[in-house]
Design a protein around this motif. Structure first.
Motif, PDB file in Angstrom:
ATOM      1  N   THR A 192      98.858  -7.104   9.705  1.00 44.54           N
ATOM      2  CA  THR A 192      99.106  -6.659   8.324  1.00 44.54           C
ATOM      3  C   THR A 192      99.649  -7.775   7.441  1.00 44.54           C
ATOM      4  O   THR A 192      99.661  -7.626   6.221  1.00 44.54           O
ATOM      5  N   SER A 193     100.102  -8.865   8.024  1.00 49.16           N
ATOM      6  CA  SER A 193     100.398 -10.046   7.191  1.00 49.16           C
ATOM      7  C   SER A 193     100.525 -11.272   8.103  1.00 49.16           C
ATOM      8  O   SER A 193     100.856 -11.154   9.280  1.00 49.16           O
ATOM      9  N   GLU A 194     100.213 -12.458   7.529  1.00 49.29           N
ATOM     10  CA  GLU A 194     100.341 -13.688   8.320  1.00 49.29           C
ATOM     11  C   GLU A 194     100.808 -14.824   7.413  1.00 49.29           C
ATOM     12  O   GLU A 194     100.875 -14.665   6.194  1.00 49.29           O
ATOM     13  N   ASN A 195     101.147 -15.942   8.049  1.00 51.50           N
ATOM     14  CA  ASN A 195     101.658 -17.109   7.319  1.00 51.50           C
ATOM     15  C   ASN A 195     102.815 -16.740   6.390  1.00 51.50           C
ATOM     16  O   ASN A 195     102.833 -17.101   5.221  1.00 51.50           O
ATOM     17  N   LEU A 196     103.766 -15.968   6.947  1.00 49.60           N
ATOM     18  CA  LEU A 196     104.924 -15.563   6.146  1.00 49.60           C
ATOM     19  C   LEU A 196     105.712 -16.788   5.702  1.00 49.60           C
ATOM     20  O   LEU A 196     105.745 -17.807   6.419  1.00 49.60           O
ATOM     21  N   SER A 197     106.358 -16.681   4.530  1.00 44.17           N
ATOM     22  CA  SER A 197     107.138 -17.801   4.013  1.00 44.17           C
ATOM     23  C   SER A 197     108.445 -17.293   3.405  1.00 44.17           C
ATOM     24  O   SER A 197     108.435 -16.433   2.518  1.00 44.17           O
ATOM     25  N   ILE A 198     109.563 -17.820   3.905  1.00 43.88           N
ATOM     26  CA  ILE A 198     110.884 -17.404   3.416  1.00 43.88           C
ATOM     27  C   ILE A 198     111.238 -18.270   2.198  1.00 43.88           C
ATOM     28  O   ILE A 198     111.239 -19.500   2.310  1.00 43.88           O
ATOM     29  N   PRO A 199     111.537 -17.669   1.043  1.00 41.10           N
ATOM     30  CA  PRO A 199     111.903 -18.470  -0.143  1.00 41.10           C
ATOM     31  C   PRO A 199     113.068 -19.411   0.206  1.00 41.10           C
ATOM     32  O   PRO A 199     113.966 -19.035   0.965  1.00 41.10           O
ATOM     33  N   ALA A 200     113.040 -20.626  -0.354  1.00 37.40           N
ATOM     34  CA  ALA A 200     114.035 -21.648   0.009  1.00 37.40           C
ATOM     35  C   ALA A 200     115.436 -21.278  -0.454  1.00 37.40           C
ATOM     36  O   ALA A 200     116.429 -21.657   0.167  1.00 37.40           O
ATOM     37  N   ASP A 201     115.524 -20.509  -1.554  1.00 39.70           N
ATOM     38  CA  ASP A 201     116.845 -20.092  -2.056  1.00 39.70           C
ATOM     39  C   ASP A 201     117.070 -18.608  -1.769  1.00 39.70           C
ATOM     40  O   ASP A 201     116.133 -17.837  -1.696  1.00 39.70           O
ATOM     41  N   ALA A 202     118.330 -18.240  -1.624  1.00 40.47           N
ATOM     42  CA  ALA A 202     118.669 -16.848  -1.272  1.00 40.47           C
ATOM     43  C   ALA A 202     119.421 -16.171  -2.411  1.00 40.47           C
ATOM     44  O   ALA A 202     120.149 -16.819  -3.161  1.00 40.47           O
ATOM     45  N   SER A 203     119.221 -14.865  -2.535  1.00 36.73           N
ATOM     46  CA  SER A 203     120.049 -14.074  -3.453  1.00 36.73           C
ATOM     47  C   SER A 203     120.730 -12.945  -2.691  1.00 36.73           C
ATOM     48  O   SER A 203     121.357 -12.075  -3.290  1.00 36.73           O
ATOM     49  N   GLU A 204     120.526 -12.948  -1.359  1.00 40.40           N
ATOM     50  CA  GLU A 204     121.072 -11.857  -0.546  1.00 40.40           C
ATOM     51  C   GLU A 204     121.641 -12.466   0.735  1.00 40.40           C
ATOM     52  O   GLU A 204     121.006 -13.350   1.336  1.00 40.40           O
ATOM     53  N   PHE A 205     122.805 -12.035   1.148  1.00 43.99           N
ATOM     54  CA  PHE A 205     123.367 -12.546   2.403  1.00 43.99           C
ATOM     55  C   PHE A 205     123.715 -11.381   3.313  1.00 43.99           C
ATOM     56  O   PHE A 205     123.938 -10.248   2.841  1.00 43.99           O
ATOM     57  N   ALA A 206     123.677 -11.665   4.603  1.00 49.74           N
ATOM     58  CA  ALA A 206     123.958 -10.636   5.619  1.00 49.74           C
ATOM     59  C   ALA A 206     125.041 -11.169   6.543  1.00 49.74           C
ATOM     60  O   ALA A 206     124.865 -12.222   7.171  1.00 49.74           O
ATOM     61  N   ILE A 207     126.187 -10.477   6.563  1.00 48.82           N
ATOM     62  CA  ILE A 207     127.294 -10.885   7.430  1.00 48.82           C
ATOM     63  C   ILE A 207     128.181  -9.658   7.621  1.00 48.82           C
ATOM     64  O   ILE A 207     128.190  -8.754   6.775  1.00 48.82           O
ATOM     65  N   ASN A 208     128.919  -9.606   8.739  1.00 52.25           N
ATOM     66  CA  ASN A 208     129.841  -8.486   8.962  1.00 52.25           C
ATOM     67  C   ASN A 208     131.181  -8.847   8.315  1.00 52.25           C
ATOM     68  O   ASN A 208     132.022  -9.527   8.920  1.00 52.25           O
ATOM     69  N   MET A 209     131.384  -8.387   7.104  1.00 58.89           N
ATOM     70  CA  MET A 209     132.554  -8.770   6.289  1.00 58.89           C
ATOM     71  C   MET A 209     133.873  -8.361   6.934  1.00 58.89           C
ATOM     72  O   MET A 209     134.929  -8.918   6.632  1.00 58.89           O
TER      73      MET A 209
END
Ligand code: P6P
Length: 334
Positions: A192-209
């Motif tokens: 259903t998708s290939e050659n995925l690419s993660i944008p170089a900059d982030a606007s979302e972070f994931a961490i256990n605060m």
């Protein structure tokens, strides 16, 4: 787009790109079939009598869920007869699982977390299976733990299944990342998708605060600056997500960007971190790098680490390459 099944995709990778041989193709197909069986078991939930604890502990000292044990057995059983593996290792087993003598051995090593995020199972939140494929060192007859202790850069394939609203399989053979969606009517994984690419900059972070007070100073400063938003040093606002299922968090980053962090902290410093190197950090790092992202311990590239034990734990910072580099900046400044 014509439906391309996982089998056809793998045949084409073998025929046209020479990326894989027949044994590795069989390995991936067998693991995918095992993930289908795990998805079915999970989908039954309470009706299948598979929720709750198995009343045992794993090598990590964690209470095993019935589904942890079941998923592990499904993967062992699916892979031991095919002749493609020299041995297997798993989060749920203290030592590597040899291929029974009644079956032929192959050149690959398979290491997996059969059910990652299983603490989420009982509350119906997405969980997953993570797997990593290495070559067995030349001339190794009976692979022991040492055979598995290879840097993540030696992986020939890696992937995960996400058991969520849909069952997805993410796969890299070292030439980009492809995603397959399970067609439940046909029981087959469809590209259903290939050659995925993660944008170089982030606007979302994931961490256990909730661990914030235990983090090292550079990590505290880095996250504080994210939280300061547009008025702070970063000059923009960030969103936050934490599923507490690495597969779900990483899949979100693979599909819409962001950064995932499980840092070292005072509680877990002596064990080296929370996430395991061989069957969580390494496969995810391979996948993320293949999608143009980065994966470090905060300062070192994960795929360069020389493992010292099968169940070794490491800190993990992975996702948008510019954001991963930013974390390293905070550590360098400290
Ligand atoms: P915490 C699940 O147990 C896991 O290994 C990862 O899937 C997940 O990212 C992390 O631990 C969650 O840890 O401390 O937030 O429960």
């Amino acid at each position: 787009m014509a439906r391309v099944s996982l089998s056809r995709y793998l045949i084409e990778q073998q025929r046209e790109h020479g990326r894989i041989d027949a044994d590795l193709r069989l390995l991936i197909e067998v693991v995918a079939r095992a993930c289908k069986r795990i998805a079915i078991a999970i989908g039954k939930g309470e009706l299948g009598g598979v929720l709750g604890s198995a009343g045992s502990e794993n090598v990590q000292g964690e209470v095993q869920k019935k589904l942890d044990v079941l998923s592990n057995e499904i993967l062992l059983e699916a892979n031991e007869w095919g002749g493609h593996l020299a041995a297997m290792a798993s989060e749920e087993m203290d030592h590597p699982h040899p291929i029974p003598n009644r079956f032929p051995k192959g050149e690959y090593l398979l290491v997996f977390d059969p059910l990652d995020g299983s603490s989420n199972i009982d509350v119906n939140v997405s969980v997953g299976t993570i797997f990593s494929v290495l070559r067995c060192p030349e001339g190794t007859v009976d692979p022991t733990e040492e055979a598995f202790l290879q840097p993540g850069s030696k992986q020939v394939a890696a992937g995960y299944a996400v058991y969520g609203p849909t069952t997805l399989l993410a796969l890299t053979l070292g030439d980009g990342v492809a995603i397959f969606t399970l067609d439940r009517e046909q029981g087959s994984f469809v590209l259903t998708s290939e050659n995925l690419s993660i944008p170089a900059d982030a606007s979302e972070f994931a961490i256990n605060m909730s661990n914030q007070r235990h983090w090292e100073a550079p990590m505290q400063r880095y996250v504080a600056d994210l939280l300061a938003g547009a008025e702070g040093p970063r000059g923009k606002n960030f969103n936050m997500r934490w599923v507490a299922s690495m597969v779900a968090d990483v899949h979100r980053i693979l599909t819409r960007g962001g950064v995932f962090i499980y840092p070292i902290d005072a509680r877990i410093a002596k064990q080296g971190g929370k996430l395991r190197l061989l069957y969580e950090a390494n496969p995810m790092a391979f996948i993320v790098e293949q999608a143009g992202g980065a994966a470090t311990t905060g300062t070192e590239r994960i795929l360069d680490l020389q493992p010292t034990s099968l169940h070794q734990r490491v800190p993990v910072v992975l996702g948008a390459k510019n954001e991963v580099a930013k974390v390293a900046e905070y550590y360098r400044e400290a």
